[in-house]
Scaffold this motif. Sequence first.
Motif, PDB file in Angstrom:
ATOM      1  N   GLN A 254      65.206  40.524   7.363  1.00  0.00           N
ATOM      2  CA  GLN A 254      66.432  40.810   6.621  1.00  0.00           C
ATOM      3  C   GLN A 254      67.499  39.732   6.800  1.00  0.00           C
ATOM      4  O   GLN A 254      68.537  39.774   6.124  1.00  0.00           O
ATOM      5  CB  GLN A 254      66.982  42.176   7.029  1.00  0.00           C
ATOM      6  CG  GLN A 254      66.057  43.320   6.642  1.00  0.00           C
ATOM      7  CD  GLN A 254      66.702  44.666   6.850  1.00  0.00           C
ATOM      8  OE1 GLN A 254      67.662  45.025   6.162  1.00  0.00           O
ATOM      9  NE2 GLN A 254      66.192  45.417   7.825  1.00  0.00           N
ATOM     10  N   ASP A 257      66.609  38.221   3.356  1.00  0.00           N
ATOM     11  CA  ASP A 257      66.861  39.096   2.196  1.00  0.00           C
ATOM     12  C   ASP A 257      67.182  40.474   2.739  1.00  0.00           C
ATOM     13  O   ASP A 257      66.300  41.277   3.020  1.00  0.00           O
ATOM     14  CB  ASP A 257      65.639  39.147   1.281  1.00  0.00           C
ATOM     15  CG  ASP A 257      65.940  39.823  -0.061  1.00  0.00           C
ATOM     16  OD1 ASP A 257      66.958  40.541  -0.155  1.00  0.00           O
ATOM     17  OD2 ASP A 257      65.159  39.635  -1.005  1.00  0.00           O
ATOM     18  N   TRP A 258      68.462  40.748   2.874  1.00  0.00           N
ATOM     19  CA  TRP A 258      68.915  42.009   3.454  1.00  0.00           C
ATOM     20  C   TRP A 258      68.605  43.177   2.522  1.00  0.00           C
ATOM     21  O   TRP A 258      68.812  43.086   1.305  1.00  0.00           O
ATOM     22  CB  TRP A 258      70.418  41.927   3.710  1.00  0.00           C
ATOM     23  CG  TRP A 258      71.044  43.216   4.169  1.00  0.00           C
ATOM     24  CD1 TRP A 258      70.658  43.986   5.222  1.00  0.00           C
ATOM     25  CD2 TRP A 258      72.167  43.868   3.575  1.00  0.00           C
ATOM     26  NE1 TRP A 258      71.474  45.090   5.334  1.00  0.00           N
ATOM     27  CE2 TRP A 258      72.415  45.043   4.332  1.00  0.00           C
ATOM     28  CE3 TRP A 258      72.999  43.581   2.494  1.00  0.00           C
ATOM     29  CZ2 TRP A 258      73.455  45.927   4.031  1.00  0.00           C
ATOM     30  CZ3 TRP A 258      74.025  44.455   2.192  1.00  0.00           C
ATOM     31  CH2 TRP A 258      74.250  45.609   2.959  1.00  0.00           C
ATOM     32  N   LEU A 259      68.109  44.264   3.090  1.00  0.00           N
ATOM     33  CA  LEU A 259      67.886  45.478   2.324  1.00  0.00           C
ATOM     34  C   LEU A 259      69.233  46.165   2.130  1.00  0.00           C
ATOM     35  O   LEU A 259      69.687  46.924   2.979  1.00  0.00           O
ATOM     36  CB  LEU A 259      66.910  46.411   3.054  1.00  0.00           C
ATOM     37  CG  LEU A 259      66.599  47.738   2.362  1.00  0.00           C
ATOM     38  CD1 LEU A 259      65.925  47.505   1.013  1.00  0.00           C
ATOM     39  CD2 LEU A 259      65.723  48.620   3.254  1.00  0.00           C
ATOM     40  N   LYS A 263      70.598  50.452  -1.916  1.00  0.00           N
ATOM     41  CA  LYS A 263      69.273  50.691  -2.475  1.00  0.00           C
ATOM     42  C   LYS A 263      68.587  51.914  -1.858  1.00  0.00           C
ATOM     43  O   LYS A 263      67.510  52.313  -2.324  1.00  0.00           O
ATOM     44  CB  LYS A 263      68.395  49.450  -2.302  1.00  0.00           C
ATOM     45  CG  LYS A 263      68.949  48.218  -3.006  1.00  0.00           C
ATOM     46  CD  LYS A 263      67.966  47.079  -3.025  1.00  0.00           C
ATOM     47  CE  LYS A 263      68.557  45.867  -3.768  1.00  0.00           C
ATOM     48  NZ  LYS A 263      67.565  44.802  -3.996  1.00  0.00           N
ATOM     49  N   THR A 264      69.195  52.485  -0.836  1.00  0.00           N
ATOM     50  CA  THR A 264      68.576  53.618  -0.153  1.00  0.00           C
ATOM     51  C   THR A 264      68.294  54.787  -1.088  1.00  0.00           C
ATOM     52  O   THR A 264      67.195  55.346  -1.067  1.00  0.00           O
ATOM     53  CB  THR A 264      69.453  54.057   1.025  1.00  0.00           C
ATOM     54  OG1 THR A 264      69.512  52.995   1.979  1.00  0.00           O
ATOM     55  CG2 THR A 264      68.877  55.285   1.693  1.00  0.00           C
ATOM     56  N   ASP A 308      65.971  39.289  -5.914  1.00  0.00           N
ATOM     57  CA  ASP A 308      66.917  40.398  -5.844  1.00  0.00           C
ATOM     58  C   ASP A 308      67.835  40.388  -7.060  1.00  0.00           C
ATOM     59  O   ASP A 308      68.475  39.383  -7.364  1.00  0.00           O
ATOM     60  CB  ASP A 308      67.739  40.284  -4.568  1.00  0.00           C
ATOM     61  CG  ASP A 308      68.609  41.512  -4.313  1.00  0.00           C
ATOM     62  OD1 ASP A 308      68.467  42.497  -5.068  1.00  0.00           O
ATOM     63  OD2 ASP A 308      69.416  41.486  -3.365  1.00  0.00           O
ATOM     64  N   LEU A 314      63.980  46.524  -6.259  1.00  0.00           N
ATOM     65  CA  LEU A 314      63.646  45.933  -4.967  1.00  0.00           C
ATOM     66  C   LEU A 314      63.023  44.560  -5.171  1.00  0.00           C
ATOM     67  O   LEU A 314      62.125  44.387  -6.003  1.00  0.00           O
ATOM     68  CB  LEU A 314      62.665  46.829  -4.203  1.00  0.00           C
ATOM     69  CG  LEU A 314      63.145  48.239  -3.832  1.00  0.00           C
ATOM     70  CD1 LEU A 314      62.034  49.012  -3.139  1.00  0.00           C
ATOM     71  CD2 LEU A 314      64.388  48.175  -2.952  1.00  0.00           C
ATOM     72  N   GLU A 318      61.974  42.684  -0.119  1.00  0.00           N
ATOM     73  CA  GLU A 318      62.286  44.069   0.265  1.00  0.00           C
ATOM     74  C   GLU A 318      61.057  44.958   0.172  1.00  0.00           C
ATOM     75  O   GLU A 318      60.842  45.840   1.012  1.00  0.00           O
ATOM     76  CB  GLU A 318      63.422  44.598  -0.602  1.00  0.00           C
ATOM     77  CG  GLU A 318      64.747  43.928  -0.295  1.00  0.00           C
ATOM     78  CD  GLU A 318      65.772  44.076  -1.402  1.00  0.00           C
ATOM     79  OE1 GLU A 318      66.945  43.789  -1.140  1.00  0.00           O
ATOM     80  OE2 GLU A 318      65.399  44.465  -2.534  1.00  0.00           O
ATOM     81  N   MET A 322      59.356  47.038   3.283  1.00  0.00           N
ATOM     82  CA  MET A 322      58.993  48.457   3.265  1.00  0.00           C
ATOM     83  C   MET A 322      57.513  48.645   3.592  1.00  0.00           C
ATOM     84  O   MET A 322      57.133  49.602   4.282  1.00  0.00           O
ATOM     85  CB  MET A 322      59.328  49.077   1.911  1.00  0.00           C
ATOM     86  CG  MET A 322      60.826  49.135   1.603  1.00  0.00           C
ATOM     87  SD  MET A 322      61.780  50.035   2.869  1.00  0.00           S
ATOM     88  CE  MET A 322      61.072  51.671   2.742  1.00  0.00           C
ATOM     89  N   SER A 366      68.747  49.224   7.697  1.00  0.00           N
ATOM     90  CA  SER A 366      69.460  48.179   6.960  1.00  0.00           C
ATOM     91  C   SER A 366      70.828  47.855   7.544  1.00  0.00           C
ATOM     92  O   SER A 366      71.307  46.729   7.427  1.00  0.00           O
ATOM     93  CB  SER A 366      69.631  48.594   5.491  1.00  0.00           C
ATOM     94  OG  SER A 366      70.587  49.630   5.364  1.00  0.00           O
TER      95      SER A 366
END
Length: 568
Positions: A254, A257-259, A263-264, A308, A314, A318, A322, A366
Amino acid sequence: MHMRILNLFPVIAIGLTLVACSHAPSREQVGTACATLAGRTVSTSSIGLPSGPATVLSAVLVAAAPESISGNTLTPATPEYCKVLGSVAPRDPRAQPINFQLNLPTRWNGKALQYGGGGFNGVLVSGLAPLRDAAPGDPLPITRGYATFGTDSGHQASTSPASEPGAFALNDEMLENFAYASYKKVRDVAVDLMQSVYGQAPRQLYYFGGSEGGREGLTMAQRFPADYDGIVSVVPVINWTGLFHAFVRNEVPQFGDWLDAAKTPLIAKATSDACDALDGLADGVVNNYLACQGRVNLQPLRCPGGADAGAHCLSDAELSLMRGIHSPYTFSFPLANGITTYPQWLYGHEDSLDGAAAMNLVRWVSGSAAPTAPPNASTAATQWLYGSNWIRYAIARDANFDVRSYRPESFAGRVQQTSALIDSTNPDLSAFFARGGKLIIRENAADRAQSPLMGIEYHKAMVARLGQAAVDRSTRLYVSPSSTHSGNARSVTDKAVVPTMADLLDPLDRWVTTQTPPADAIVQTSKAGLPPFAVQGSRPMCRYPGYPHYMGGDKSLAASYACRASQP
């Protein structure tokens, strides 16, 4: 496994638990003895591990206090008790002391309860808080007559910045105390002081903890089987080493590419859409926790081109993250007890409440912003805060080590050394069971702090080592399907609160004292937070591998569900 729920609400028999043992001292005698404790020293000969002496710093008789309400905050009733504060001196003069609190009710039921800690500990556990997953209105253990106690595990978090909770691990004795020694030392000191005040040791001594405290409870059963009669271990961090390495695996990508926390809900809806109805009811609650895993496909959420493009999709990075979270973490060398993997996390309830109203996936995975090195305690995911601290202070033993470059193979010897020290993965509880010890484990299927599959794997390892019959005589494993790490849950669709509260101390005590095993389905409730604590809903928590399957009727009642086996 298929059964109806017969008894909806367990009764907490306060009057029965307050029946004193036949030779218990009077209230006046306890008060008099309390006044003599301040300044008392418990010698090292009374402590079963190498240690400095213990000293009682203060002992005060606290008057009984009724239940009170301030705004929307409820303070439970407490009885008259002797509040004892003390410390256990270290062997190493550079190490911090082990602080403890012991609470001795003047009306004693002859039993004692040791509370576990949480996280990296470092904060004194008072033994006066509600038990984990207790419902509003449940009487505190001390109100039921238990002598209660807890510790800070031998270090004080207030001496380090909030971003550095693992700094204590640079000291060998403090790390050993955190791993296992402090809980045993405080237990021995508490029993010595109880003997002094009550004239006898407790008839039964229990350990009750969750998360890190759940690991502590299992550690006590494994390392000191003669010292405890029963243990409740909720969402235990059994394989600490594997978990904290998986934390780092989940967080380092992350940096690129941070989640995004936004987006949760997207991920939560996709998992709910795939799994909600597998329990016979479309209500935004994923109960069939094992069957869900193979049905979730996040690939349709891919951003066009894989880069992104915002909160509605996603990125490839990301999606890869996951997939990683939902895959095992594997070591190239064995940890304690021959373990080489840490299991994947389960899908479901990514946006349920966890802790102080933080979303489940956000709090643990995240964070509210991209990770930094060193971690920013106010924005970092807890997995990054904890994982990076453990690697820097316990493994590399260098506060400035860049965890992004970490490879466990480069520190294999140290990883194995700390695994032997802290992991609670030994499945051989034969000595604990032989003396009548009982163990209740609760896993929460929506846990993002630690994988509930670890508790299931540990249970399977016990069966492989000791046999099904031996494990069934002394162990119960329950799974609360939609519960987050801290126990709460809500529907993904309508945000309704899901019943997750259940008392596990009384079932443990009955099992130990009357040989009555806990039911295969324990009723969980949701209740109003203030008197008269109206029951808002109930649902069964099934013994593994069961899950609550809707059979028809009022969906808010446990009687409308039956436990069926959840299978991948």
